[in-house]
Design a protein around this motif. Structure first.
Motif, PDB file in Angstrom:
ATOM      1  N   ASP A 181      -5.117  12.439  -3.985  1.00  0.00           N
ATOM      2  CA  ASP A 181      -6.315  13.123  -3.491  1.00  0.00           C
ATOM      3  C   ASP A 181      -7.495  12.166  -3.557  1.00  0.00           C
ATOM      4  O   ASP A 181      -8.066  11.946  -4.628  1.00  0.00           O
ATOM      5  CB  ASP A 181      -6.578  14.372  -4.331  1.00  0.00           C
ATOM      6  N   LEU A 182      -7.857  11.575  -2.426  1.00  0.00           N
ATOM      7  CA  LEU A 182      -9.020  10.704  -2.376  1.00  0.00           C
ATOM      8  C   LEU A 182      -9.546  10.638  -0.957  1.00  0.00           C
ATOM      9  O   LEU A 182      -8.849  10.963   0.003  1.00  0.00           O
ATOM     10  CB  LEU A 182      -8.716   9.305  -2.908  1.00  0.00           C
ATOM     11  N   GLN A 183     -10.813  10.213  -0.849  1.00  0.00           N
ATOM     12  CA  GLN A 183     -11.475  10.119   0.448  1.00  0.00           C
ATOM     13  C   GLN A 183     -11.786   8.660   0.767  1.00  0.00           C
ATOM     14  O   GLN A 183     -11.915   7.827  -0.133  1.00  0.00           O
ATOM     15  CB  GLN A 183     -12.769  10.933   0.440  1.00  0.00           C
ATOM     16  N   GLU A 184     -11.943   8.382   2.056  1.00  0.00           N
ATOM     17  CA  GLU A 184     -12.213   7.000   2.474  1.00  0.00           C
ATOM     18  C   GLU A 184     -13.467   6.445   1.825  1.00  0.00           C
ATOM     19  O   GLU A 184     -13.509   5.279   1.432  1.00  0.00           O
ATOM     20  CB  GLU A 184     -12.330   6.927   3.997  1.00  0.00           C
ATOM     21  N   LYS A 185     -14.496   7.267   1.673  1.00  0.00           N
ATOM     22  CA  LYS A 185     -15.761   6.789   1.111  1.00  0.00           C
ATOM     23  C   LYS A 185     -15.618   6.379  -0.356  1.00  0.00           C
ATOM     24  O   LYS A 185     -16.492   5.701  -0.894  1.00  0.00           O
ATOM     25  CB  LYS A 185     -16.852   7.847   1.257  1.00  0.00           C
ATOM     26  N   GLU A 186     -14.523   6.808  -0.998  1.00  0.00           N
ATOM     27  CA  GLU A 186     -14.311   6.460  -2.408  1.00  0.00           C
ATOM     28  C   GLU A 186     -13.612   5.117  -2.575  1.00  0.00           C
ATOM     29  O   GLU A 186     -13.454   4.649  -3.699  1.00  0.00           O
ATOM     30  CB  GLU A 186     -13.464   7.534  -3.094  1.00  0.00           C
ATOM     31  N   ILE A 187     -13.187   4.488  -1.485  1.00  0.00           N
ATOM     32  CA  ILE A 187     -12.462   3.223  -1.548  1.00  0.00           C
ATOM     33  C   ILE A 187     -13.388   2.065  -1.222  1.00  0.00           C
ATOM     34  O   ILE A 187     -14.062   2.061  -0.187  1.00  0.00           O
ATOM     35  CB  ILE A 187     -11.272   3.216  -0.569  1.00  0.00           C
ATOM     36  N   PHE A 188     -13.432   1.082  -2.096  1.00  0.00           N
ATOM     37  CA  PHE A 188     -14.207  -0.140  -1.855  1.00  0.00           C
ATOM     38  C   PHE A 188     -13.229  -1.307  -1.871  1.00  0.00           C
ATOM     39  O   PHE A 188     -12.529  -1.531  -2.854  1.00  0.00           O
ATOM     40  CB  PHE A 188     -15.282  -0.337  -2.920  1.00  0.00           C
ATOM     41  N   THR A 189     -13.162  -2.021  -0.747  1.00  0.00           N
ATOM     42  CA  THR A 189     -12.183  -3.091  -0.620  1.00  0.00           C
ATOM     43  C   THR A 189     -12.840  -4.456  -0.524  1.00  0.00           C
ATOM     44  O   THR A 189     -14.012  -4.580  -0.167  1.00  0.00           O
ATOM     45  CB  THR A 189     -11.311  -2.881   0.636  1.00  0.00           C
ATOM     46  N   SER A 190     -12.052  -5.479  -0.811  1.00  0.00           N
ATOM     47  CA  SER A 190     -12.553  -6.845  -0.646  1.00  0.00           C
ATOM     48  C   SER A 190     -12.782  -7.164   0.829  1.00  0.00           C
ATOM     49  O   SER A 190     -13.579  -8.036   1.166  1.00  0.00           O
ATOM     50  CB  SER A 190     -11.583  -7.847  -1.271  1.00  0.00           C
ATOM     51  N   LEU A 191     -12.089  -6.442   1.732  1.00  0.00           N
ATOM     52  CA  LEU A 191     -12.366  -6.601   3.161  1.00  0.00           C
ATOM     53  C   LEU A 191     -13.787  -6.142   3.476  1.00  0.00           C
ATOM     54  O   LEU A 191     -14.491  -6.775   4.273  1.00  0.00           O
ATOM     55  CB  LEU A 191     -11.366  -5.789   3.984  1.00  0.00           C
TER      56      LEU A 191
END
Length: 259
Positions: free
Chosen positions: A66-76
């Motif tokens: 259960d997670l949302q895109e805004k919660e993901i921080f990537t090196s990209l």
């Protein structure tokens, strides 16, 4: 947590910590649910360059996280920000599935080399093209420099050996934007309203996840899943706040001792 303010945020690595390719770490979904019930912000931070944020989110949803895109921080994301700031036109050595995260970035007549994990593009010809560009003055930007990562068939080379090879050949130093760089962690925390000493990082990479987070002022918890190998916790100084078997155990420690 003597001398520390109350914990406000937990940063969580993805590959090797919550899942390995298309297999979830046992109990990780339920552990994440328990963590979300606590009064703490959650953010997912990853060095993965094998796929775009959208593809990564779809993979995690298939695994019932259960997670949302805004919660993901990537090196990209961090690499794109740097390219926009510097107005570079990159030669992108990343997997095709990650290219959409650079949509809109001008790549004609490139004047910078951006390198991530790109097994399908790490040929002599493409690396030599990058080498010649660097010799002619193009900056070398490493999305990250991980030595290796965990696949379902075992450990596999990360982008670090290829970045280091270009550094050696061209006698230059790459700008690294992902973990373990301090700026990566502070940028990940920037919209959570907390400082590093109010946050903890959970990951399977002693140097990039735990060492990087602790150098940025956070606590670091190392899990013995993913790329972890016996003795990794001894490779960084200071040593991890905690080394435990898995993400669920890390969550138990946070809920019992840090909140």
């Amino acid at each position: 947590m003597a001398g520390r303010r109350a914990l406000k945020a937990v940063l969580i690595d993805l590959s090797g910590t919550l899942h390995v390719e298309d297999a979830a770490v046992p109990g990780a979904q339920d552990a994440l649910k328990r963590l979300r019930q606590a009064s703490v912000a959650v953010k997912f931070v990853t060095n993965t360059t094998k796929e775009s944020k959208r593809h990564l989110l779809e993979r995690l949803h298939r695994l019932n996280f259960d997670l949302q895109e805004k919660e993901i921080f990537t090196s990209l994301s961090a690499a794109r920000s740097l390219l926009e700031q510097k107005q570079h036109r990159p030669l992108l050595l990343v997997e095709d599935s990650a290219l959409e995260d650079f949509a809109g970035i001008e790549t004609s007549e490139p004047n910078a080399v951006v390198i991530g994990l790109a097994p399908d593009h790490f040929s002599y010809q493409t690396l030599n093209e990058a080498f010649r560009m660097i010799l002619d003055g193009a900056p070398l930007i490493a999305i990250h420099k991980a030595r290796y990562y965990k696949r379902k068939d075992g450990l596999a080379l990360g982008p670090g050996p290829f970045v280091t090879g270009l550094e050696y050949a061209a006698d230059c130093k790459a700008t690294v934007v992902g973990k373990p760089e301090k700026a990566f962690f502070t940028q990940a925390l920037s919209d959570l309203g907390c400082s590093p000493n109010e946050a903890v990082m959970i990951g399977d990479d002693a140097r990039d996840d735990v060492g990087g987070a602790q150098n940025a002022g956070m606590l670091g918890i190392l899990v013995r899943t993913g790329k972890y190998r016996e003795g990794d916790e001894k490779k960084i100084n200071p040593s991890p706040h905690l080394t435990c078997d898995s993400f669920p155990e890390a969550v138990d420690h946070i809920l019992k001792n840090l909140l």
